[in-house]
Scaffold this active site. Structure first.
Site, PDB file in Angstrom:
ATOM      1  N   THR A 144       0.824  -1.210   0.000  1.00  0.00           N
ATOM      2  CA  THR A 144       0.000   0.000   0.000  1.00  0.00           C
ATOM      3  C   THR A 144       0.860   1.263   0.000  1.00  0.00           C
ATOM      4  OG1 THR A 144      -1.588   1.266   1.346  1.00  0.00           O
ATOM      5  CG2 THR A 144      -0.107  -0.180   2.521  1.00  0.00           C
ATOM      6  N   TYR A 164      -1.940   0.209  10.706  1.00  0.00           N
ATOM      7  CA  TYR A 164      -2.064  -0.370   9.361  1.00  0.00           C
ATOM      8  C   TYR A 164      -0.791  -0.130   8.555  1.00  0.00           C
ATOM      9  CZ  TYR A 164      -3.696  -0.967   4.544  1.00  0.00           C
ATOM     10  OH  TYR A 164      -3.816  -1.349   3.230  1.00  0.00           O
TER      11      TYR A 164
END
Length: 358
Positions: free
Chosen positions: A128, A168
């Site tokens: 990501t 995250y």
């Protein structure tokens, strides 16, 4: 016939990749624990409606808790797309241990199984852009409808300093470094794709990820829309078909890309701010939307545009589908699956009530 194993195989990326590579002649093993909203619908589509579905096998496996079964499946694979993961910043803040288990331990289980396999499968990891953090050290220019980074007209390259902001970001960042290091230490062929905003069919998006599909689904079902921040934050948008083609090209050039990291997105030509997208959506639907604003989320980037130069140079990839064309395909799928969207929103609401009452 080559065999591909896809973790998160009933998720948005996994489902599309399974369909794409089954069409290309692969035997596909789709692995998923079906915990994500919409994954059951995607599994059912893969097994009953997907073209070339006879080449797809579904296995109900959890990459964290079913390591032994996972290892047996990995031993059959020539290629692995590891797309299983916890995907939401907000969930990671609320449940950091859960986030760690899925994103770090799950990835290590995949890597260890691949390392033990005699096939030495090529592993593609879907990472990501959040590994770069909030990019606060950059100078942003605020325009009427968007933020810009004047010093980086082509976007963020892979040389950008890592900054694992949010649990995250930490878990995905740790996982992507493990994937890279298994190539260096164990000579396992791997590649990391640090992905920007991917959108397309069979995406049951949430506010943290898949926001294009999520906001479009809210609008189509006449639900209110909450914008976090001022709506000027910019993302580059990449259609899922272009991402699957990137997987294919990387596989073909695995000796060139092994051990490397690539930023994957739509680039500057396919970048929109949240507000610009909502205006686009209002024009598409020919009616105003019910929009509210809330505080910024932790670590939210004012701008992320992927500089995809390295991918083009190394394996000849660049995005081909314009956002307008890609969104038309998505919009048609959303309209055709209105009942499924309603079921999905109902499932989310029931899940939240169950958590609140626990």
């Amino acid at each position: 016939m080559k065999t591909m194993l896809i973790t998160g195989g009933a998720g948005f990326i996994g489902t599309n990749a399974a369909a794409y590579f089954a069409k290309k002649g692969y035997q596909v093993i789709a692995v998923d624990n079906l915990s994500r909203n919409g994954s059951v619908y995607n599994r059912d589509w893969l097994l009953s409606e997907c073209p070339n579905g006879e080449r797809i096998v579904f296995e109900h496996v959890d990459v964290v808790t079913d390591a032994e079964r996972l290892g047996a499946l990995v031993s059959e694979a020539d290629v692995i797309i590891h797309a299983a993961g916890q995907v939401a910043v907000t969930t990671s803040v609320e449940q950091p241990l859960y986030d760690f288990e899925i994103n770090v331990r799950g990835t290590l289980n995949v890597l260890e199984a691949a390392r033990r396999s005699s096939r030495k499968p090529f592993v593609i990891f879907t990472s990501t852009n959040k590994v770069y953090g909030g990019l606060e050290r950059l100078v942003f220019l605020e325009k009427e409808t968007r933020y810009e980074i004047p010093s980086l007209p082509r976007g963020i390259s892979e040389e950008c300093q890592l900054d694992f902001f949010s649990p995250y970001g930490c878990s995905k960042g740790a996982a992507d470094q493990y994937v890279r290091d298994y190539s260096r230490i164990y000579d396992l062929p791997t590649v990391v794709f640090r992905q920007s905003c991917i959108y397309g069919e069979r995406q049951f998006g949430i506010v943290d990820q898949g926001w294009v599909s999520y906001l479009a689904a809210l609008a189509l079902t006449d639900r209110p829309i909450t914008v976090f921040g001022d709506g000027k934050q910019v993302r580059d948008l990449l259609n899922i078909s272009d991402l699957c083609r990137a997987f294919e090209l990387a596989i073909a050039k695995k000796e060139i890309v092994r051990g490397k990291i690539y930023n994957m997105g739509g680039g500057a030509k396919r970048a929109l701010s949240v507000g610009e997208f909502l205006k686009f959506l209002e024009n598409k639907l020919a009616r105003p939307l019910n929009i509210h604003f809330a505080d910024w989320r932790p670590g939210d980037q004012k701008v992320f545009i992927a500089d995809t130069t390295r991918a083009k140079e190394d394996f000849g990839w660049e995005p081909l589908i314009s956002f307008e064309d890609g969104f038309t395909i998505l919009h048609e799928w959303l309209v055709a699956n209105h009942d499924l969207l309603e079921k999905s929103f109902k499932n989310v609401a029931e899940s939240r009530r169950a958590v609140a009452s626990a």
